[in-house]
Motif scaffolding. Structure first.
Motif, mmCIF file in Angstrom:
data_model
loop_
_atom_site.group_PDB
_atom_site.id
_atom_site.type_symbol
_atom_site.label_atom_id
_atom_site.label_comp_id
_atom_site.label_asym_id
_atom_site.label_seq_id
_atom_site.Cartn_x
_atom_site.Cartn_y
_atom_site.Cartn_z
ATOM 1 N N PRO A 23 0.836 -1.211 0.000
ATOM 2 C CA PRO A 23 0.000 0.000 0.000
ATOM 3 C C PRO A 23 0.861 1.248 0.000
ATOM 4 O O PRO A 23 1.914 1.300 0.637
ATOM 5 C CB PRO A 23 -0.796 -0.121 1.304
ATOM 6 N N ARG A 24 0.426 2.240 -0.750
ATOM 7 C CA ARG A 24 1.174 3.489 -0.824
ATOM 8 C C ARG A 24 0.956 4.300 0.449
ATOM 9 O O ARG A 24 -0.166 4.380 0.957
ATOM 10 C CB ARG A 24 0.725 4.302 -2.040
ATOM 11 N N GLU A 25 2.034 4.881 0.925
ATOM 12 C CA GLU A 25 1.944 5.672 2.149
ATOM 13 C C GLU A 25 1.170 6.949 1.880
ATOM 14 O O GLU A 25 1.421 7.664 0.909
ATOM 15 C CB GLU A 25 3.348 6.021 2.645
ATOM 16 N N GLN A 26 0.197 7.240 2.726
ATOM 17 C CA GLN A 26 -0.608 8.448 2.592
ATOM 18 C C GLN A 26 -0.058 9.531 3.510
ATOM 19 O O GLN A 26 0.070 9.327 4.716
ATOM 20 C CB GLN A 26 -2.071 8.157 2.943
ATOM 21 N N GLN A 27 0.274 10.660 2.906
ATOM 22 C CA GLN A 27 0.804 11.779 3.671
ATOM 23 C C GLN A 27 -0.334 12.707 4.108
ATOM 24 O O GLN A 27 -1.372 12.799 3.444
ATOM 25 C CB GLN A 27 1.805 12.575 2.820
ATOM 26 N N ALA A 28 -0.126 13.358 5.221
ATOM 27 C CA ALA A 28 -1.120 14.314 5.706
ATOM 28 C C ALA A 28 -1.202 15.500 4.747
ATOM 29 O O ALA A 28 -0.186 15.927 4.195
ATOM 30 C CB ALA A 28 -0.752 14.796 7.096
ATOM 31 N N PRO A 29 -2.393 16.029 4.523
ATOM 32 C CA PRO A 29 -2.527 17.197 3.635
ATOM 33 C C PRO A 29 -1.879 18.425 4.262
ATOM 34 O O PRO A 29 -1.703 18.494 5.489
ATOM 35 C CB PRO A 29 -4.040 17.374 3.509
ATOM 36 N N PRO A 30 -1.508 19.406 3.459
ATOM 37 C CA PRO A 30 -0.898 20.625 4.013
ATOM 38 C C PRO A 30 -1.843 21.335 4.975
ATOM 39 O O PRO A 30 -3.048 21.414 4.743
ATOM 40 C CB PRO A 30 -0.627 21.489 2.773
ATOM 41 N N VAL A 31 -1.263 21.832 6.056
ATOM 42 C CA VAL A 31 -2.016 22.631 7.026
ATOM 43 C C VAL A 31 -1.990 24.106 6.611
ATOM 44 O O VAL A 31 -2.933 24.852 6.870
ATOM 45 C CB VAL A 31 -1.430 22.439 8.442
#
Length: 250
Positions: A6-14
């Motif tokens: 599974p591809r790592e999901q990064q947090a969206p920009p704050v």
């Protein structure tokens, strides 16, 4: 069959910040790719908390907008970055400016607004310094500018990644005039300088395309050395006055 990891999901920009930077002196020969590498190194050295894209090869969230061609100096280059936490824009600006090589200067940073950055860069203002071989260069420059402004279309050719492309250079010109020596334009005697305002159309017309058009219309408009291009400003183009508004204003 083996299942893909599974591809790592990064947090969206704050937070998103928009930066204006300049390319001065010898740094004008920095290509867009070289600048991108230098900027990413500066982000790491400055400790900017960057947001990253998701996937197998995450990369920092940086969006570039309408970079000047290699060899052109500029006071008005723009990009946008995404951060994982809220930061003071001025502190980010100062840290990045200190981390970049001489001649690459971050001059402003503001929080990103709702309008896409590219939509705020609809025109740019340029100074073109050149030396003409003509006996009366000022007269030739004035005559060439007048001929281009009087023409309905002036087609030029430029080699692109997909081959030779032909397009109308006149359509993008909103203002074109010689600067006078001693008239506040800081033009040396014997040299020629032009002030050019371009609308950002598709395809994008560059100052060197306009020089090709001037040469096509006025054969004795023949630069002796490679012209020096300097982007003075870039922003929202007023269609009536040809003035360029600061995209960070308001």
């Amino acid at each position: 069959m083996p299942h893909a990891e599974p591809r790592e999901q990064q947090a969206p920009p704050v937070q998103r910040l928009r930066l204006r930077y300049a390319k001065r002196g010898r740094a004008r020969f920095t290509s867009h790719r070289d600048f991108s590498r230098a900027f990413e190194r500066a982000l790491r050295r400055a400790g900017v908390p960057m947001a990253y894209s998701s996937g197998y090869s995450p990369h920092p969230r940086i969006s570039y907008a309408n970079a000047a061609p290699t060899g052109a100096a500029s006071e008005a280059e723009y990009l946008e970055i995404g951060l994982v936490r809220v930061c003071d824009p001025e502190q980010v600006r100062a840290a990045l400016d200190a981390a970049l090589p001489p001649g690459l200067d971050v001059t402003a940073a503001v929080p990103a607004g709702p309008t896409p950055l590219a939509d705020l860069l609809s025109g740019s203002s340029w100074r073109i310094d050149l030396t003409l071989s003509a006996v009366a260069p000022a007269e030739v420059a004035a005559r060439a500018c007048a001929a281009l402004l009087a023409a309905e279309t002036v087609e030029v050719e430029r080699l692109t990644k997909t081959g030779m492309r032909r397009f109308d250079a006149r359509a993008a010109v909103r203002r074109l005039a010689p600067l006078e020596p001693g008239g506040g334009g800081d033009v040396a005697e014997g040299s020629t300088a032009l002030h050019l305002v371009l609308a950002h159309l598709v395809p994008l017309v560059r100052p060197d395309d306009v020089l090709s058009a001037l040469t096509a219309l006025t054969p004795d408009f023949a630069p002796v050395d490679p012209p020096v291009l300097h982007r003075l400003s870039q922003g929202v183009l007023d269609p009536d006055t040809a003035e360029i508004a600061d995209p960070f204003a308001g």
